[in-house]
Design a protein around this motif. Structure first.
Motif, short mmCIF file in Angstrom:
data_model
loop_
_atom_site.label_atom_id
_atom_site.label_comp_id
_atom_site.label_asym_id
_atom_site.label_seq_id
_atom_site.Cartn_x
_atom_site.Cartn_y
_atom_site.Cartn_z
N GLY A 77 0.78 -1.23 0.00
CA GLY A 77 0.00 0.00 0.00
C GLY A 77 0.81 1.28 0.00
N LEU A 78 2.08 1.21 -0.45
CA LEU A 78 2.92 2.40 -0.47
C LEU A 78 2.81 3.16 -1.79
CD1 LEU A 78 6.15 0.95 1.19
CD2 LEU A 78 4.34 2.31 2.26
N ILE A 79 2.49 2.44 -2.86
CA ILE A 79 2.34 3.06 -4.18
C ILE A 79 1.07 2.56 -4.83
CG2 ILE A 79 4.83 3.37 -4.57
CD1 ILE A 79 4.55 0.91 -6.54
N GLN A 80 0.66 3.28 -5.87
CA GLN A 80 -0.46 2.86 -6.71
C GLN A 80 -0.05 3.04 -8.15
OE1 GLN A 80 -3.25 5.70 -5.16
NE2 GLN A 80 -4.17 4.21 -3.78
N ARG A 81 -0.55 2.15 -9.01
CA ARG A 81 -0.26 2.25 -10.44
C ARG A 81 -1.54 2.61 -11.18
NH1 ARG A 81 4.51 -1.70 -11.69
NH2 ARG A 81 4.78 -2.72 -9.69
N THR A 82 -1.38 3.46 -12.18
CA THR A 82 -2.51 3.80 -13.05
C THR A 82 -2.01 3.70 -14.48
OG1 THR A 82 -1.93 6.15 -12.95
CG2 THR A 82 -3.57 5.37 -11.37
N SER A 90 2.43 0.91 -20.59
CA SER A 90 3.13 1.39 -19.40
C SER A 90 2.14 1.88 -18.35
CB SER A 90 4.07 2.53 -19.81
OG SER A 90 4.84 2.97 -18.73
N SER A 91 2.63 2.06 -17.14
CA SER A 91 1.77 2.62 -16.10
C SER A 91 2.52 3.73 -15.37
CB SER A 91 1.32 1.54 -15.12
OG SER A 91 2.42 0.97 -14.46
N ARG A 92 1.74 4.63 -14.83
CA ARG A 92 2.26 5.71 -13.99
C ARG A 92 2.20 5.23 -12.55
NH1 ARG A 92 5.03 9.58 -16.53
NH2 ARG A 92 4.17 9.85 -18.60
N ILE A 93 3.20 5.61 -11.79
CA ILE A 93 3.28 5.19 -10.39
C ILE A 93 3.20 6.44 -9.52
CG2 ILE A 93 4.71 4.03 -8.67
CD1 ILE A 93 5.99 2.58 -11.19
N VAL A 94 2.32 6.39 -8.52
CA VAL A 94 2.19 7.49 -7.57
C VAL A 94 2.30 6.94 -6.15
CG1 VAL A 94 0.77 8.92 -9.11
CG2 VAL A 94 -0.33 7.34 -7.51
N MET A 95 2.71 7.82 -5.26
CA MET A 95 2.79 7.44 -3.86
C MET A 95 1.39 7.39 -3.27
SD MET A 95 4.94 9.16 -0.68
CE MET A 95 6.02 9.96 -1.82
#
Length: 152
Positions: A77-82, A90-95
């Motif tokens: 649960g430290l990051i999320q991918r969209t 590809s995916s974007r990674i956010v905190m």
């Protein structure tokens, strides 16, 4: 002249790095972070990277270990991918919000550990140590780059 291999800069820096890693790990673990995850979280926090490739480059690790770390970080649960709107593969990674919430405390813990480790150093000595280490890392990067180019 017989040099003591245990007194070489490489060995001493390795010992110091392991000591810092142990100290940092013990202080970050209660906050839900691992020391290896910090470069990823800092890059995401500062907006310097948001793809796996960019994060691997920023953290100076290869793609496979970065993929494994990101999978664990997503599980924890430290990051999320969209999905990346510009590249469907590809995916974007956010905190994740929980990590954002804990980051100030984690960063403060790391700064405190560094301060304690440099007890007895003057500000000038600490600054010089950082400058010397940056130069050393730059030299090592150049050597590695030259050697990998020579192998091609």
């Amino acid at each position: 002249m017989d040099e003591d291999v245990l007194s070489t800069p490489g060995h001493l820096i390795s010992l110091a790095a392991r000591g810092f890693a142990r100290l940092s790990e013990s202080r970050l673990k209660p906050l839900g972070f691992g020391v290896g995850q910090l470069p990823v979280l800092v890059a995401l926090q500062n907006g310097k990277a948001s793809t796996q490739r960019d994060l691997a480059r920023f953290a100076r690790v290869e793609q496979p270990p970065m993929a494994q770390m990101l999978a664990r970080m997503e599980r924890d649960g430290l990051i999320q991918r969209t999905p990346d709107p510009d590249d469907g593969r590809s995916s974007r990674i956010v905190m994740a919000k929980a990590a954002q919430h804990s980051m100030p405390e984690a960063i403060a813990a790391l700064f405190q550990g560094n301060k304690e480790a440099l007890t007895g150093f003057t500000d000038a000595e600490a600054e010089q140590l950082v400058d010397l280490l940056k130069r050393l890392i730059e030299n090592l990067d150049q050597i590695a780059s030259a050697e990998s180019s020579a192998q091609l």
